[in-house]
Design a protein around this motif. Structure first.
Motif, PDB file in Angstrom:
ATOM      1  N   PHE A 166       9.067   8.932  -9.374  1.00  0.00           N
ATOM      2  CA  PHE A 166       9.854   8.631 -10.570  1.00  0.00           C
ATOM      3  C   PHE A 166      11.345   8.529 -10.246  1.00  0.00           C
ATOM      4  O   PHE A 166      12.089   7.837 -10.942  1.00  0.00           O
ATOM      5  CB  PHE A 166       9.607   9.683 -11.660  1.00  0.00           C
ATOM      6  N   MET A 167      11.812   9.182  -9.180  1.00  0.00           N
ATOM      7  CA  MET A 167      13.213   9.111  -8.815  1.00  0.00           C
ATOM      8  C   MET A 167      13.461   8.203  -7.612  1.00  0.00           C
ATOM      9  O   MET A 167      14.471   7.505  -7.550  1.00  0.00           O
ATOM     10  CB  MET A 167      13.747  10.509  -8.516  1.00  0.00           C
ATOM     11  N   TYR A 168      12.532   8.178  -6.656  1.00  0.00           N
ATOM     12  CA  TYR A 168      12.760   7.461  -5.399  1.00  0.00           C
ATOM     13  C   TYR A 168      12.074   6.106  -5.329  1.00  0.00           C
ATOM     14  O   TYR A 168      12.504   5.236  -4.586  1.00  0.00           O
ATOM     15  CB  TYR A 168      12.304   8.316  -4.221  1.00  0.00           C
ATOM     16  N   GLY A 210      12.439  -1.205 -10.145  1.00  0.00           N
ATOM     17  CA  GLY A 210      11.960  -0.194 -11.074  1.00  0.00           C
ATOM     18  C   GLY A 210      13.048   0.293 -12.006  1.00  0.00           C
ATOM     19  O   GLY A 210      14.246   0.210 -11.702  1.00  0.00           O
ATOM     20  N   LEU A 211      12.618   0.774 -13.172  1.00  0.00           N
ATOM     21  CA  LEU A 211      13.494   1.389 -14.172  1.00  0.00           C
ATOM     22  C   LEU A 211      12.947   2.775 -14.479  1.00  0.00           C
ATOM     23  O   LEU A 211      11.726   2.967 -14.560  1.00  0.00           O
ATOM     24  CB  LEU A 211      13.534   0.563 -15.457  1.00  0.00           C
ATOM     25  N   TYR A 212      13.833   3.747 -14.664  1.00  0.00           N
ATOM     26  CA  TYR A 212      13.358   5.087 -14.987  1.00  0.00           C
ATOM     27  C   TYR A 212      14.347   5.798 -15.907  1.00  0.00           C
ATOM     28  O   TYR A 212      15.541   5.483 -15.941  1.00  0.00           O
ATOM     29  CB  TYR A 212      13.129   5.915 -13.721  1.00  0.00           C
ATOM     30  N   VAL A 213      13.828   6.767 -16.656  1.00  0.00           N
ATOM     31  CA  VAL A 213      14.631   7.648 -17.496  1.00  0.00           C
ATOM     32  C   VAL A 213      14.132   9.062 -17.264  1.00  0.00           C
ATOM     33  O   VAL A 213      12.923   9.311 -17.153  1.00  0.00           O
ATOM     34  CB  VAL A 213      14.549   7.252 -18.984  1.00  0.00           C
ATOM     35  N   TYR A 214      15.064   9.998 -17.141  1.00  0.00           N
ATOM     36  CA  TYR A 214      14.726  11.381 -16.789  1.00  0.00           C
ATOM     37  C   TYR A 214      15.538  12.323 -17.674  1.00  0.00           C
ATOM     38  O   TYR A 214      16.741  12.122 -17.864  1.00  0.00           O
ATOM     39  CB  TYR A 214      15.027  11.613 -15.309  1.00  0.00           C
TER      40      TYR A 214
END
Length: 808
Positions: free
Chosen positions: A212-214, A474-478
């Motif tokens: 999810f981060m890398y 990729g796109l992510y939200v944390y």
């Protein structure tokens, strides 16, 4: 997916409006009454700034809430203090720092800020500093980290290795250097990472999915290599690192220098290394039932050398900082001459045994260029990072021409490809990543995006994998939600999209094809053109809970990985394994679901952590051996093809440290891994390179010298490794073994400098054993014998910050 992503943005936006109340925070940082300029000041990991020439820092607007204020500077102790901002007023904090004195002990050395990061993360995170790497110096960075439970290396020779985390490796483990994913030819076990271990400042190891981060290739874990800390303002100096190893006669030297004004800085590192053939405690080994005598116990033609250059420069402002990293890593090494090609007997022993330090064919040369820029913006509540990178990896394998199948018996003189170039790969990679961190009440949000484009070209008279072009993004939200001082909740969502295009490849020589009784000469197509598109939505949730001496972390998540060009389009002889490998263009992406828990307890004398995990792959990709043999290209070698199966994996790691006194302490690290294929042709078997259960016990005594020397220690180590009887054919079982080691070190004060000395004796009793995660274990070649490793670090300073500060 687009609706879901928009909803996340709207939620974050409304939360920002509802928590718009803010306070001001300022202060001054001092060292023995003298202002400290360019100290890094940050509130949690959201708001960042640096002190000016008078040691003053200011934050204009911080939302109400509970925070931790950190102040750090190279060579000084980390300062931390909890704050409660609850009114729209101006808070002032005057801070006095002290010099940093570091004591090395245990398996991993953490600074306070690193310890806090480990505690607050829901993932299984380990952080080691450069001191740990110097103390445990191996032939490569991964070999220097193999004392950590759950972390191993697939090694080939003395200086090349690939990371293995909980039995997963190659494209399942992502390596990040200076913030950018390292891209080489990581699909192969016959060459190592193009990483200079002398240049590593801090290494973060995440065991378990970190996608999810890398990104997708972190399906099995990630190794994040941080640069050395930035130098103090108005300083100039450096260090010299020297190392020597007895087993293969290796010498290594690395020089590092730095210079910095107030805002600008420049650093450089130049590393050199040469080594000869390594020795094993055996006079004869058997390469696939053929007895190979070893001259003076040397594994012939495993010598090598490295030549590495690293430069960094940048400008460090209060609200804007931009840093460039430029590097060139070069490695040339030989392959064990009796274990490369189609016939172990075809070796000129007189030539290869003439010198233990020359590099004959078969051999490889790898050159890796890298340019990275990291730019950070501190805009009130937002900390924005933008990273861009370019990499060029050029790898060549050299060997004498060997014809098989319909290849001409004599290599044509009119071909542009040299007769000695067996294979070559040229990969160009562009990457970009952007993320924004900010805090809203007790929520710390991170939103980011990254993209990568790579193109890999091939050449040589032998074929294994096709050329390809690949891109993915990729796109992510944390969200990191601090519920209270004891509980932190984590949640993340990521969407990835990618495409790979494989080029057609046809033989450079014709083959005789018989159709309807007629024979024709045709240039056979080995790899057809392939275009595949992949997409996936993945998630992660976790909790970290620390009520006191007891602590607990848990993480549950999913991840995926695109199949690589070798898995989709391979069709040739792998000379390193004496086998014929074939890809499958219909493979689906790997998916993984994992639960990870860490439970621990700590007090003044003892610290213990147990980390069980469970991992499920619905469609794990693996290389499956068959009963077929290829005679057109492989000279009768066994055919292996890529397939997929359902796989379950579970296990645990344990770390414990106990201090009998201030001088004497013991450390125990243990690991266990079980995996099984639940479907496919190898149902009921394990997966390749599965490490057996093992435990490492270390005893260390710290000698309290009063003057002239500090951080002096002596220690012994005992490693017990169980037999690995659960293998997947044609893997062979490996017996259990026990190893002993000795280590010592000290820091000698010489005028105003400190000289660090470390000594290791590995495999103290010259034990013959097989490492199940070693490349050469496949031909039952034992590991390196006794090895005495001595390393020395000498710092030097031309200009000190304190002199500049007194004059300001």
């Amino acid at each position: 997916m687009s609706r879901l992503f928009v909803c996340c943005l709207l939620f974050i936006g409304f939360s920002s409006i509802l928590h718009a109340q803010s306070s001001q925070l300022s202060g001054r940082v001092l060292l023995q009454g003298v202002p400290v300029p360019n100290a890094m000041v940050h509130v949690d990991s959201t708001f960042y700034t640096t002190t000016d020439q008078h040691g003053v820092f200011t934050f204009q607007a911080i939302p109400y809430g509970q925070y931790v204020l950190y102040v750090r500077h190279t060579g000084l102790q980390l300062f931390s203090k909890r704050l409660q901002l609850c009114k729209a007023i101006h808070y002032e904090q005057d801070i006095t720092l002290a010099w940093q004195l570091t004591t090395l002990h245990g398996i991993a050395v953490h600074e306070s800020v690193s310890t806090k990061k480990v505690q607050e993360s829901a993932m299984n995170l380990t952080i080691v500093q450069s001191d740990f790497i110097r103390k445990n110096l191996g032939g490569s960075l991964m070999q220097s980290l193999d004392k950590l439970p759950g972390v191993k290396s697939i090694g080939i020779g003395a200086g090349n290795s690939k990371p293995l985390i909980r039995g997963l490796g190659f494209n399942q483990v992502m390596v990040v250097e200076n913030g950018v994913k390292h891209e080489g030819q990581q699909w192969g076990a016959d060459h190592g990472l193009e990483i200079d271990q002398f240049a590593a400042g801090q290494v973060e190891i995440i065991k378990g999915p970190a996608s999810f981060m890398y990104g997708p290739d972190a399906i099995g874990g990630a190794i994040d290599i941080k640069p050395i800390s930035l130098p103090l303002a108005h300083t100039m100096g450096g260090t010299i690192d020297l190392a020597g190893k007895s087993n293969n006669g290796q010498w290594a030297a690395s020089g590092y220098f730095y210079v910095r004004t107030n805002r600008w800085f420049l650093t450089g590192r130049f590393s050199l290394s040469e080594y000869g053939d390594f020795r094993v405690p055996a006079d004869t080994v058997h390469v696939y039932s053929y007895a190979v005598p070893l001259y003076k116990q040397h594994v012939r033609n495993t010598a090598g050398k490295e030549r590495n250059i690293h430069l960094s420069t940048g400008w460090l402002g209060k609200k804007l900082a931009s840093i460039f990293y430029i590097s060139r890593v070069y490695n040339k090494s030989g392959f064990f001459a009796n274990a490369h090609g189609l016939e172990p007997r075809r070796v000129n022993h007189n030539l290869h045994d003439r010198s233990s330090r020359d590099i004959q064919m078969p051999a490889q040369e790898v050159t890796h260029h890298k340019i990275i820029n990291k730019t950070t913006f501190n805009l009130q509540q937002h900390h924005i990072e933008w990273q861009n990178g370019f990499q060029h990896n050029f790898r060549e394998e050299f060997n004498h021409y060997v014809n098989h199948g319909y290849m001409p018996p004599v290599y044509p003189t009119n071909r542009a490809t040299p007769a000695t170039l067996e294979r070559s790969y040229k990969k160009s990679v562009f990457t970009t990543a952007l993320k924004d961190e900010w805090k809203v009440g007790q929520h710390q949000f991170t939103i980011g995006a990254n993209a990568e484009w790579q193109h890999n070209q091939i050449d040589g008279w032998s074929f294994l994998i096709p050329a390809f072009t690949q891109w993915q993004g990729g796109l992510y939200v944390y969200d990191k939600w601090r519920v209270n001082n004891q509980v932190i909740l984590h949640g993340a969502l990521r969407y990835d999209l990618g495409r790979i295009k494989i080029e057609e490849y046809a033989d450079w020589f014709p083959s005789a094809i018989i159709e309807n009784g007629d024979t024709s000469q045709q240039y056979l197509v080995r790899s057809t053109a392939i275009s595949r598109r992949f997409a996936s939505l993945n998630w992660s949730v976790g909790i970290s809970y620390e009520p006191g001496r007891v602590f607990m972390k848990a993480n549950l998540g999913s991840s995926f990985r695109m199949p690589i060009a070798k898995e989709l389009g391979a069709n040739g002889v792998n000379y390193h394994y004496f086998r014929y490998e074939k890809g499958d263009a219909t493979l689906s992406p790997e998916r993984s679901y994992q639960a990870d828990i860490s439970l621990g307890w700590k007090d003044e004398k003892m610290h213990i952590t147990v980390s069980p995990f469970f991992n499920y792959f619905p469609n794990y990709i693996y290389l499956n051996p068959t009963s077929a043999h290829d005679y057109r290209y492989g000279a009768g070698n066994q055919v292996f093809y890529y397939a997929q199966s359902e796989v379950v994996r579970y296990g645990a790691e344990m770390q414990a440290q106990y201090s009998f006194s201030q001088q004497f302490e013991a450390t125990l690290a243990a690991e266990y891994l079980y995996n099984e294929q639940l479907s496919g042709a190898k149902k009921g078997y394990t997966i390749p390179f599965t490490p057996p259960p093992s435990a490492l016990l270390s005893l260390q005594y710290n000698i309290p010298f009063k003057q002239g020397m500090k951080d002096t220690y002596v220690g012994v180590e005992y490693r017990a490794v169980a037999a690995q009887n659960r293998v997947v054919p044609p893997e062979r079982k490996t017996p259990s073994y026990q190893l002993f080691g000795f280590n010592a070190g000290t820091a000698i004060r010489c005028q105003e400098q400190t000289i660090n000395i470390h000594l290791q004796i590995k495999n103290l009793f010259n034990t013959r054993y097989l490492d199940h995660t070693s490349f050469y274990r496949l031909i039952e070649l034992p590991e390196m014998g006794r090895n005495i490793v001595l390393s020395l670090q000498v710092p030097f300073t031309w200009r000190k910050r304190s002199e500049e500060a007194k004059g300001s």
